[in-house]
Design an enzyme around this catalytic site. Structure first.
Site, PDB file in Angstrom:
ATOM      1  CD  GLU A   1      21.690 -50.101   5.872  1.00  0.00           C
ATOM      2  OE1 GLU A   1      20.733 -50.886   5.679  1.00  0.00           O
ATOM      3  OE2 GLU A   1      22.455 -49.728   4.960  1.00  0.00           O
TER       4      GLU A   1
ATOM      5  CD  GLU B   1      27.851 -47.714   3.201  1.00  0.00           C
ATOM      6  OE1 GLU B   1      26.988 -47.709   2.287  1.00  0.00           O
ATOM      7  OE2 GLU B   1      27.804 -48.493   4.163  1.00  0.00           O
TER       8      GLU B   1
END
Length: 494
Positions: free
Chosen positions: A326, A426
């Protein structure tokens, strides 16, 4: 253990030539040379199972000609360096010296190989001045399985008598089954001989029926449930990621006090069931230990390296790692890493991961890349990708329920243009309504599963009431399956 098993294999006590399944490969990115020790040994570029076909040996054996430094080349024991003293073709070759055991040898890591195709493998060797002739062996090495009493991970491809006055070709056919491919080894049963290696080629020649365990396709994995591995995990999934147990803040909440128990459980389960284990995550601006914010930049740099080093020492066979998570501006970039390493903190983090976990696939992972922040992610990722330190892209795939297949395909194509394999890292479908969840699964999952750009898929939870996003569970606590899970298992043949 690797050394012990390899020494046993080189004792030639039994045949290790196996008829196995086959290989598929994806294009590998060139990686810069990094010094592991003063002998100028290079870091092996990493990789793991991918469903990314390539018919070109130049793509599969990237830098097999040693023209781009030592990218792809390393050694098991002994020392290696790139030399222009002698070469079979081009300007340079790899020279190995200071060998003191038969299993010491040069290794070459091609683009990751999976079941489903057959390959011709070729490499040229020449002895350095000294010993006049010696037997040189070309071996294929898979990652170690759970059975330490056997050596099935080693497959001899070819052997030949090499000499000091000319180049000798080692050539044979290689196919694969079982645990994932790791690297090729060019070794000798003469523990003292030094030699040059050049012109590594791996050529896709087709064939193969695929591995019955996964139909020759990419893995479809999942995560731990509330910090535990459920007893039914391997019934449904063939790859595992710890949901929270591998995050730095979970492992080292107190400085220099490690709690490895959660990772141990998932890692050992993966080893026992011959499935790839992915570490999540090394460097992230969330769920990291709070104490690092209070350190000086030099101390922060030391602690980041120590964390990566200690993890890799404990889990040497980790298949994949979300190295940086991220990092897109506005997401959760690790401010402590920028403080430690400056603006090149992403590149530096990957370089450390390459140094200590040289055989893992190193992933740059982020969210909203398939939805809102595609261009921002690409701008952030490009410098590290162009530096050659990133092996793959991880695309968190939450919140895609309202996106059409054509929209997702367009975004996927943009990311694939970076030239790296993609992991759907994910994936979940947050719909409490069974029919809605089923419809989305039937539309979206085949897009990812059948894409040559996608190397593997990890769903983010599967037990109702115990997933990160409400409504995304696929089975109930008692094992009863929701319709989307029934469809998925049927689609995968599980």
């Amino acid at each position: 253990m690797k050394g012990i098993k390899q020494q046993k294999w080189l004792g030639f006590g039994k045949s290790h030539i196996y008829t196995v399944k086959a290989l598929v490969a994806f294009t590998a990115m060139t990686m810069p040379v990094m010094s592991i020790a003063a002998d100028s040994s290079a870091v092996v570029p990493s990789g793991f199972d991918a469903y990314y076909a390539s018919a070109s040996y130049t793509a599969i054996a990237n830098n097999g000609d040693v023209e781009n430094g030592l990218s792809g080349w390393s050694s098991i024991g002994g020392n290696i360096y790139r030399t222009t003293q002698d070469s079979y073709s081009g300007m340079a070759s790899v020279h190995i010296y200071n060998r003191n055991a038969t299993w010491n040898g040069v290794t070459f890591k091609p683009a990751p190989l999976v079941n489903g195709k057959q390959y011709n493998v070729s490499v040229w060797v020449k002895l350095a001045p000294g010993v006049q002739s010696a037997n040189i062996i070309l071996t294929g090495k898979r990652t170690d399985d759970a059975d330490t009493s056997t050596n099935n991970e080693y497959v001899r491809i070819a052997s030949a008598s090499a000499n000091t006055y000319g180049w000798t070709e080692l050539k044979g056919s290689y196919t694969q089954s079982g645990t994932p491919f790791q690297y090729f080894i060019i070794e000798s049963d003469n523990s003292q001989v030094s030699y040059f290696v050049d012109a590594m080629k791996v050529e896709d020649i087709g064939g193969g029926s695929g591995d019955p365990g996964n139909n020759g396709k990419k893995f479809v994995g999942n995560i731990t449930t509330s910090g535990q591995v459920r007893g039914d995990f391997s019934q449904y999934w063939d790859q595992i990621t710890p949901e929270n147990e591998g995050k730095w803040g979970s492992v080292e909440r107190t400085r220099d006090v490690y709690n490895w128990s959660g990772i141990d459980a998932a890692y050992n389960y993966a080893k026992q069931h011959n499935m790839p284990f992915k570490q999540h995550t090394f460097v992230w601006g969330s769920q990291y230990p709070a104490w690092i914010d209070n350190l000086s930049p030099s101390e922060q740099a030391g602690e980041i390296e120590e964390w990566i080093r200690d993890f890799c020492n404990r889990y040497p066979d980790v298949a994949m790692i979300d190295v940086v998570n991220e990092a897109t501006p506005g997401h959760a970039p690790a401010k402590y890493a920028r403080s430690a390493f400056g603006n090149d903190w992403i590149i530096k983090s990957f370089q450390l991961a390459h140094k200590y976990c040289p055989n893992a696939t190193l992933i740059l992972n982020d969210y909203n890349v398939l939805s809102w922040n595609t261009d921002e992610f690409i701008r952030m990722a490009r410098p590290a990708v162009q530096a050659g330190v990133v092996d793959a892209i991880g695309l968190q795939s939450h919140g895609l329920e309202d996106f059409s297949v054509s929209q997702l395909q367009e975004k996927l194509n943009k990311i694939a243009a970076l030239g790296l394999p993609i992991y759907i890292s994910e994936y979940d479908i947050a719909r409490s309504n069974d029919q809605e969840q089923l419809n989305i699964m039937k539309q979206q999952f085949p897009l990812f599963y059948n894409s040559d750009a996608v190397a593997g898929i990890t769903l983010w939870g599967y037990v109702v009431g115990k997933t990160w996003v409400d409504g995304s569970g696929l089975i109930y606590e008692n094992g009863a399956q929701r319709p989307a899970m029934q469809w998925l298992m049927n689609y995968l043949g599980r």
